[in-house]
Design an enzyme around this catalytic site. Structure first.
Site, mmCIF file in Angstrom:
data_model
loop_
_atom_site.group_PDB
_atom_site.id
_atom_site.type_symbol
_atom_site.label_atom_id
_atom_site.label_comp_id
_atom_site.label_asym_id
_atom_site.label_seq_id
_atom_site.Cartn_x
_atom_site.Cartn_y
_atom_site.Cartn_z
ATOM 1 N N HIS A 1 -7.671 1.533 -0.858
ATOM 2 C CA HIS A 1 -8.811 0.694 -1.256
ATOM 3 C C HIS A 1 -9.645 0.525 0.007
ATOM 4 O O HIS A 1 -9.089 0.355 1.092
ATOM 5 C CB HIS A 1 -8.331 -0.669 -1.749
ATOM 6 C CG HIS A 1 -7.368 -0.575 -2.907
ATOM 7 N ND1 HIS A 1 -7.754 -0.652 -4.214
ATOM 8 C CD2 HIS A 1 -6.024 -0.395 -2.934
ATOM 9 C CE1 HIS A 1 -6.696 -0.525 -5.009
ATOM 10 N NE2 HIS A 1 -5.624 -0.371 -4.252
ATOM 11 N N THR B 1 -3.224 -4.304 -8.987
ATOM 12 C CA THR B 1 -4.546 -4.877 -8.696
ATOM 13 C C THR B 1 -5.638 -4.198 -9.509
ATOM 14 O O THR B 1 -6.814 -4.453 -9.298
ATOM 15 C CB THR B 1 -4.890 -4.768 -7.198
ATOM 16 O OG1 THR B 1 -5.022 -3.393 -6.855
ATOM 17 C CG2 THR B 1 -3.811 -5.411 -6.344
ATOM 18 N N GLU C 1 -7.580 -5.261 0.026
ATOM 19 C CA GLU C 1 -7.400 -6.137 -1.126
ATOM 20 C C GLU C 1 -6.772 -7.445 -0.682
ATOM 21 O O GLU C 1 -7.265 -8.518 -0.992
ATOM 22 C CB GLU C 1 -6.536 -5.436 -2.170
ATOM 23 C CG GLU C 1 -7.191 -4.160 -2.688
ATOM 24 C CD GLU C 1 -6.883 -3.907 -4.137
ATOM 25 O OE1 GLU C 1 -5.724 -3.586 -4.437
ATOM 26 O OE2 GLU C 1 -7.806 -4.014 -4.967
ATOM 27 N N HIS D 1 -11.149 5.998 -9.265
ATOM 28 C CA HIS D 1 -10.986 4.638 -8.755
ATOM 29 C C HIS D 1 -10.492 4.628 -7.320
ATOM 30 O O HIS D 1 -10.649 3.646 -6.599
ATOM 31 C CB HIS D 1 -9.989 3.858 -9.614
ATOM 32 C CG HIS D 1 -10.349 3.795 -11.051
ATOM 33 N ND1 HIS D 1 -11.413 3.070 -11.524
ATOM 34 C CD2 HIS D 1 -9.803 4.393 -12.141
ATOM 35 C CE1 HIS D 1 -11.496 3.202 -12.834
ATOM 36 N NE2 HIS D 1 -10.535 4.013 -13.228
ATOM 37 N N HIS E 1 -1.665 1.527 -0.335
ATOM 38 C CA HIS E 1 -0.568 1.094 -1.185
ATOM 39 C C HIS E 1 0.370 2.253 -1.461
ATOM 40 O O HIS E 1 -0.058 3.275 -1.990
ATOM 41 C CB HIS E 1 -1.105 0.543 -2.513
ATOM 42 C CG HIS E 1 -1.858 -0.743 -2.357
ATOM 43 N ND1 HIS E 1 -2.809 -1.169 -3.241
ATOM 44 C CD2 HIS E 1 -1.778 -1.691 -1.389
ATOM 45 C CE1 HIS E 1 -3.293 -2.347 -2.828
ATOM 46 N NE2 HIS E 1 -2.690 -2.666 -1.708
ATOM 47 N N HIS F 1 -2.165 5.428 -2.409
ATOM 48 C CA HIS F 1 -3.619 5.459 -2.596
ATOM 49 C C HIS F 1 -4.250 4.398 -1.716
ATOM 50 O O HIS F 1 -3.541 3.639 -1.044
ATOM 51 C CB HIS F 1 -3.963 5.234 -4.073
ATOM 52 C CG HIS F 1 -3.547 3.875 -4.528
ATOM 53 N ND1 HIS F 1 -2.336 3.635 -5.134
ATOM 54 C CD2 HIS F 1 -4.157 2.666 -4.413
ATOM 55 C CE1 HIS F 1 -2.225 2.334 -5.379
ATOM 56 N NE2 HIS F 1 -3.315 1.720 -4.949
HETATM 57 ZN ZN LIG Z 1 -3.712 -0.304 -4.916
#
Ligand SMILES: [Zn+2]
Ligand SMILES: *[C@@H]1O[C@H](CO)[C@@H](O)[C@H](O)[C@H]1NC(C)=O
Ligand SMILES: *[C@@H]1O[C@H](CO)[C@@H](O)[C@H](O)[C@H]1NC(C)=O
Length: 502
Positions: free
Chosen positions: A114, A219, A125, A87, A138, A112
């Site tokens: 996004h 999230t 996000e 992910h 994040h 990590h």
């Molecule tokens: Zn995150």
């Protein structure tokens, strides 16, 4: 915020009813975000993240201190695990790293990212006034004062604190290169490599004193609303080449899978604000939030106690206007005097606290005015979910799990935010809370004031809207005031149609 460890099975067994655990999820297709709540009901619940941080949600809070990160400068001797969990790309962080200056110590666990894709480099996000950045980092921390590890903290209302960093394409970023140079070693899901420690602080923007603060959620499934969010106002940059490394190297599929699935566009869409406000640590020139200020923590606490079980006449008198945006103080002037007469009688009634059949109210029934208990006891989403699920199963209404959870945690989360000074109570939230009160004259009076205040806020926003990006008044529309009566047996004032008097 992304919470998938490399041992998801263990985690899910700890936190889910057996029937719900372990379901596959993705960012699009049949397991995409619009379907997450089938297996992960909190994803369809309240206080979700990310959100679009729009100007009219902001409130300047002078008590928000600069974020202080400790032991972020790691030595090259320390080994970190860089991994692809299918992910995101994630770096494990040592427990000596923590955030100080929040009500609890929050110990770092992992960071990590996004991101978007090469064809559409917009994958943050959070959005700020609807602007989506290229990527977002994040840094995930858990409340180590109260919980021994991440697994225990993840479903608690005061469990997590995440630092969010918006990433734009621009100058080359040497700090990001510290791990991007190893990214070819983790192309496929579940691959990991050891990398040398480096200065994690260098991944953050220079200024840690300017940020947005609100209560939100993971999230990704299970979407527990357990995150105290700090999103820095200032973004960092990475080069276009660095962005492409992130966006085009990785796969969400295993190395042995015959059809490789690229890992990109791994961001969740903005969620409903659910009557939340976003506190800001900085004052921005002439922005709307410049004229909104928050009340002091003690004042807020007193007001909330009155909202719950106290004297509504006093609240109509002096308390309510403190919750309202600047310029609405005159609302309550000239009203209220005769309300005081009935106050001791109604106070006695309120204290019976038998007004609302919801789970939340039941759990509150034993609590006295003096100590609400809200600030001390964390909500545990895992067990709440199991309890609601169990009850619904008996009444053959399983499909209502999401709504039932939503109803039971919404008021408490609003109150908790308010008491903890994490975020502010918005007017629709106050109305929601007041729905649990009996339909007295004070209640009608207060509702009238709130209706007026909402009206004025709307007009103010409309006037200001002309100079700021288009907004959708999510939290201000009557439609978002929950529609199901909680009280039974009498019509409740909060459920009557709003009168748009002026
Ligand atoms: Zn995150
Ligand atoms: C987290 O702490 C709990 C309680 O001490 C313990 O039972 C559990 O095994 C721990 N989990 C991990 C992953 O360390
Ligand atoms: C409520 O209070 C009574 C007496 O103070 C106690 O016996 C009871 O266990 C409490 N109930 C809950 C749900 O805490």
């Amino acid at each position: 915020m992304h919470f998938v460890s490399f041992t998801p099975i263990l985690l899910l067994q700890l936190t889910f009813p057996a029937v719900l655990h372990g379901a596959k999820w993705t960012y699009n297709g049949l397991d995409g975000e619009q379907h997450w709540s089938k297996h992960y009901p909190y994803c369809g619940g309240t206080f979700q993240s990310p959100i679009d941080i729009k100007s009219e949600l902001l409130r300047f809070d002078p008590t928000l201190r600069p974020i202080e990160v400790q032991n972020y400068n790691l030595s090259p001797n320390e080994q970190l695990t860089l991994g692809n969990n299918g992910h995101s790309v994630q770096i494990s962080l040592p427990s000596k790293m923590y955030i100080s200056g929040l009500p609890h110590r929050y110990t770092a666990a992992q960071l990590h990212f996004h991101w978007g894709s090469s064809s559409r480099p917009e994958g943050s996000e959070h959005r700020v006034n609807s602007k989506q950045y290229a990527a977002e980092m994040h840094v995930v921390h858990f409340n180590s004062d109260k919980y021994p590890n991440m697994s225990m903290a993840v479903d608690k209302s005061d469990g997590l604190a995440v630092l969010g960093v918006l990433i734009e394409i621009g100058e080359f970023n040497p700090a990001f290169e510290q791990f991007l140079k190893f990214i070819n070693g983790i192309k496929y899901r579940d691959q990991r490599v050891q990398v040398s420690g480096f200065n994690i602080r260098a991944l953050l923007p220079a200024r840690l004193d300017e940020y947005y603060r609100y209560d939100g959620s993971l999230t990704t499934p299970p979407c527990y609303p357990s995150v105290l969010w700090t999103l820095f106002r200032n973004h960092v940059t990475i080069s276009h080449k660095q962005f492409l490394a992130l966006a085009t190297t990785l796969y969400s599929s295993h190395a042995q899978d015959s059809a490789p699935v690229p890992l990109n566009d791994n961001y969740r869409k903005p969620q409903h604000t659910d009557s939340r406000a976003v506190l800001v640590s900085f004052k921005e020139g002439k922005g709307l939030h410049g004229i909104l200020t928050v009340t002091s923590p003690l004042t807020r606490k007193r007001i909330v106690q009155q909202l719950l079980v106290g004297d509504l006449a006093d609240l109509a008198d002096e308390g309510l206007y403190q919750l309202l945006p600047g310029g609405t103080e005159k609302l309550h002037a000239g009203k209220k005097k005769d309300l005081k007469n009935q106050k001791s009688e109604t106070l006695a009634k309120y204290n019976q606290a038998t007004l609302n059949p919801s789970l939340w109210k039941k759990s509150q029934a034993n609590r006295s005015v003096g100590k609400l208990g809200l600030a001390e006891d964390a909500l545990c989403y895992g067990s709440l979910e199991q309890r609601v699920f169990h009850q619904l199963k008996q009444s053959h209404t399983e499909n209502q799990l999401v709504q039932a959870l939503r109803d039971s945690i919404f008021p408490e989360l609003n109150l908790r935010s308010y008491l903890d000074c994490k975020s502010d109570l918005a007017l629709p939230a106050i109305r929601h809370i007041l729905r649990g009160r009996p339909p007295t004259d004070e209640a009608f009076e207060l509702d009238r004031s709130l209706t007026k205040a909402l009206m004025i806020q709307r007009k103010t926003s409309t006037a200001i809207k002309k100079s700021v990006p288009v907004t959708n008044y999510g939290s201000l529309t009557p439609a978002t005031v929950p529609r199901k009566p909680h009280s039974q047996g009498y019509p409740h004032p909060w459920l009557l149609p709003m009168e748009w008097e002026d």
